[in-house]
Each structure stands twice: as structure tokens, then as C-alpha cells.
Design an enzyme around this catalytic site. Structure first.
Site, PDB file in Angstrom:
ATOM      1  N   ILE A 123      -4.202  -5.117  -0.775  1.00  0.00           N
ATOM      2  CA  ILE A 123      -5.095  -4.085  -0.242  1.00  0.00           C
ATOM      3  C   ILE A 123      -6.518  -4.478  -0.626  1.00  0.00           C
ATOM      4  O   ILE A 123      -6.831  -4.622  -1.822  1.00  0.00           O
ATOM      5  CB  ILE A 123      -4.714  -2.701  -0.795  1.00  0.00           C
TER       6      ILE A 123
ATOM      7  N   SER B  26      -9.962  -7.171  -4.242  1.00  0.00           N
ATOM      8  CA  SER B  26      -8.728  -6.593  -3.696  1.00  0.00           C
ATOM      9  C   SER B  26      -7.763  -6.261  -4.816  1.00  0.00           C
ATOM     10  O   SER B  26      -7.942  -6.697  -5.950  1.00  0.00           O
ATOM     11  CB  SER B  26      -8.055  -7.608  -2.756  1.00  0.00           C
ATOM     12  N   SER B  27      -6.745  -5.500  -4.444  1.00  0.00           N
ATOM     13  CA  SER B  27      -5.569  -5.376  -5.292  1.00  0.00           C
ATOM     14  C   SER B  27      -4.552  -6.341  -4.689  1.00  0.00           C
ATOM     15  O   SER B  27      -4.029  -6.115  -3.596  1.00  0.00           O
ATOM     16  CB  SER B  27      -5.048  -3.938  -5.258  1.00  0.00           C
ATOM     17  N   THR B  28      -4.322  -7.422  -5.397  1.00  0.00           N
ATOM     18  CA  THR B  28      -3.427  -8.496  -4.919  1.00  0.00           C
ATOM     19  C   THR B  28      -2.029  -7.937  -4.651  1.00  0.00           C
ATOM     20  O   THR B  28      -1.610  -6.985  -5.321  1.00  0.00           O
ATOM     21  CB  THR B  28      -3.335  -9.575  -6.019  1.00  0.00           C
TER      22      THR B  28
END
Ligand SMILES: C[S@@+](CC[C@H](N)C(=O)[O-])C[C@H]1O[C@@H](n2cnc3c(N)ncnc32)[C@H](O)[C@@H]1O
Length: 373
Positions: free
Chosen positions: A70, A83-85
Site C-alpha cells: 500500500i 509505502s507499507s511493503t
């Protein structure tokens, strides 16, 4: 809890999650606490804005617990900058670290803080240091991590310099890609420490490498299976490209390879990048003909055009480096070895050089670019 457990089940099934201790972290740390209310999700290769308010809480939480990246921040060109991987990759990398109780970990690229919180839960926050270069991102992550009651060492700054105050580290993990392994990481690691990082470059080839530190400035390691990519560490990003296209002067010769077969292939792109580490690759689209491939190296002031002539491909090269010759030679070597994936490559780092090799340390090899850090 139900959604976290179902994510943990999914990651166990995909073999990203393997150990009960990491499973407990995934089941405990709420990913939604690390996401702003307006984010971007991948839809057919495009980052589409989505907001919690529009989606409603239930659909939002379902999105949060999908195994997907995200994006939380984009630059003026619409490119992701934080981002949040995807959780599967986060957990797979954490598993690769083979953590032992009491290990001190340095993370480069705090991002949302989700991976930092997973480590705090697993190790205890006093053993975790994390560095984020973007002050806004760092502030948000700090609030989220501390909001869950964890107090790790959170640094806002350039992670390529490490954090000498917390050294020596037993494990260093980078969730942004680098062109070479920063010297500071080697200096700040204990002998025998593990460094896990994604090597990349300006042609967007990627390889996840796990290294053991052998002593001050020295390490060795091998590349891991799979297809891992990360956004580039900001100081290692390509300089802004020169929009003026170089002319096509130079004696043409027939190319022995189809350039489409290189830059449409995961590992071939990586091999081309190893052979020409300061080179950008651009696909130049034309209104009235086939696309051409352009290689430019601003460091050596060299370039190459590879163009179709109806029968095959023709190359024109100029400047002190013959970029296409170097790529052809490397790809032919790799072809001769059976076109293996990155996991057939390894790395040897000495105080003087960082060398990626194919097969064995005395096999064909290429030096990584040397940078100031
Ligand atoms: C893919 S995100 C990190 C994901 C994060 N681990 C998570 O779970 O949310 C990469 C982050 O690296 C940061 N970054 C880029 N270059 C950096 C550097 N030189 N030092 C520290 N952080 C950096 C970016 O700002 C971005 O937030």
C-alpha cells in the site's frame, strides 16, 4: 484479530511465514494503525488513490489485511516514495534474518513503521533501531509505533550512514534498495553479523542479497530466490535524466541480441545492469516506427542507440565506454551458464571493491558502482 489471523494463515501457506514467534507478531500488530486514511493501491500497474472514508471501515480493513503493498506517499511525478511493503515480503525478509534472542537490529527505511513494530514485538523495542530519511514519514511512523507502546530508537536521517550510536549491530535489514552496500553498514556490524538488502540500479534490475560480515569492511553472501523489488534509497536514485536525446552518430553494427529480450526479462535486466552500473536504459517510443532502446551513462559520457532496421537490430555507440558491447558480453556469459536466476549469483566485499559473481567467487564477476558513502 480475525483478519490478522487470516493474514498469518495466508502467509504461512505462501511459506513467507515459517516460525511461531513471527506468527505471533503478525497476529498481534495491527497494520491499520500504520496507514494514513488516504493511500494508493495497485490496479493494473497504476497507483489508484483510495480513502478510508470512501470505502467504509469494513472494506478498508479487508484491504489493509490483503497481502499487498500500500503506497502512502508519491512524488510530483506520481512515483511511490513511501509505502507499507506487502506483508508477505516483510515477513519473508524477517525470517531470512534468522534472529536469535538478544540480537540488535538496524532497519533502514522505517516507512510506515509496520515492520519496525513487528520487530519490536518479536525482539523487544530496546534491541531495535530504525532510520527513515523523510521527516514527515518518520513522524507518522514514530506516532504509530509509540502509539502501540513500543519505544525503539527511531532516527530521522540518511540510513546509508547507519547509526553509529547503536552499533555494533547483529542484523541490518534494508527496506529500500541500494546500488552498493554502504561502508557504514559494514563498519557498524559485528563480525558474523547478517546484512539483508536489495541491490538495484538505474535499469531497475533487483537482487535480494544476504551477507555475512567477515570483518571491518568485508563481507560475503549470496542472492536469494524470488522476485523482490524496492524503491531506491533516496541518495542512490538516478540523477535527473537529460531530456535532450544524444544524436545517432557512430558506425552502426549488427547487434547480436534482441534488446527487448533483455529489458523484458527479470534476470537479464539485472545482468545488463551489472555490466553497465552507471547506465540508464530508456525505451524511446516513436510515432512512426518501432521503439528504440537508448543507453546513457552520464558518468563516462557514453551512449548507445539500439534500433530495429527491418531485418534485426543495429547499434550505434559513442563515448569512452562501449555500453552495448559490455552488455552483450555479460548476457552471452549468462546465456552460456544456462540463464540462471539471481540466486545463482553471489557477492564478495573487501575494503577496496564490491564484486558480484556468477556461480562461484572465481566465476565471471562485475564490480558494483562505488559511491561516496
Ligand atoms: C518500502 S518503504 C519501507 C517500508 C516499511 N519497512 C514498512 O513496513 O512500512 C521504503 C522507505 O525507505 C525510505 N528511505 C529511502 N531512502 C532512505 C534512506 N537513505 N535512509 C532511510 N530511509 C530511506 C523511504 O522514505 C521509504 O519510507
Amino acid at each position: 484479530m480475525r483478519l490478522r489471523r487470516s493474514l498469518a494463515d495466508q502467509l504461512t501457506e505462501s511459506r513467507d511465514l515459517r516460525s511461531p514467534l513471527w506468527r505471533r507478531s503478525v497476529e498481534t500488530v495491527p497494520r491499520e494503525a500504520f496507514l494514513p486514511d488516504d493511500v494508493f493501491r495497485d490496479v493494473d500497474g497504476q497507483w489508484e488513490p483510495v480513502s478510508r472514508a470512501q470505502m467504509g471501515d469494513e472494506a478498508w480493513l479487508r484491504l489493509v489485511y490483503e497481502d499487498r503493498t500500500i503506497v502512502t506517499q508519491r512524488n510530483d511525478f506520481g512515483e511511490p516514495t513511501s509505502s507499507s511493503t506487502l506483508p508477505g515480503l516483510v515477513v519473508r525478509m524477517l525470517e531470512y534474518l534468522d534472529l536469535r534472542e538478544g540480537d540488535k537490529v538496524l532497519e533502514i527505511g522505517t516507512g510506515t513503521g509496520y515492520s519496525t513494530a513487528l520487530m519490536c514485538r518479536r525482539l523487544g523495542p530496546e534491541l531495535v533501531t530504525s532510520i527513515e530519511i523523510d521527516p514527515d514519514v518518520a513522524e507518522r511512523a514514530a506516532a504509530a509505533v509509540r502509539g502501540l507502546g513500543h519505544e525503539p530508537e527511531l532516527i530521522t536521517g540518511d540510513g546509508l550512514q547507519g547509526h553509529p550510536g547503536g552499533a555494533p549491530y547483529d542484523r541490518i535489514i534494508a527496506t529500500c534498495a541500494v546500488r552498493h552496500i554502504p561502508r557504514a553498514w559494514l563498519r557498524q556490524s559485528r563480525t558474523g553479523a547478517t546484512i539483508l538488502a536489495t541491490l538495484s540500479g538505474w535499469q531497475h534490475g533487483f537482487g535480494l542479497v544476504k551477507m555475512t560480515v567477515d570483518g571491518p569492511g568485508s563481507a560475503h553472501g549470496t542472492f536469494l530466490p524470488g522476485h523482490v523489488s524496492f524503491m531506491m534509497a533516496r541518495p542512490h536514485q538516478a540523477p535527473p535524466s537529460d531530456v535532450r536525446l544524444p544524436g545517432r552518430a557512430g558506425t552502426p553494427r549488427a547487434a547480436s541480441l534482441d534488446p527487448n529480450d533483455i529489458w523484458e526479462d527479470w534476470t537479464a535486466t539485472w545482468v545488463a545492469q551489472l555490466a553497465t552500473p552507471d547506465t540508464h536504459h530508456t525505451l524511446v517510443l516513436a510515432d512512426d516506427g518501432p521503439a528504440e532502446h537508448l543507453l546513457t551513462d552520464h558518468v563516462s559520457q557514453s551512449w548507445a542507440w539500439i534500433s530495429a532496421n527491418g531485418e534485426g537490430w543495429v547499434v550505434r555507440q559513442n563515448g569512452p565506454q562501449r555500453l552495448w558491447d559490455a552488455i552483450e558480453e555479460a548476457i552471452h556469459l549468462w546465456d552460456g551458464a544456462g540463464r540462471p536466476h539471481q540466486s545463482a549469483f553471489g557477492i564478495t566485499i573487501t575494503p577496496g571493491a564490491q564484486r558480484v559473481w556468477l556461480g562461484t567467487p572465481d566465476g565471471p564477476s562485475w564490480n558494483l558502482p562505488t559511491c561516496a558513502d
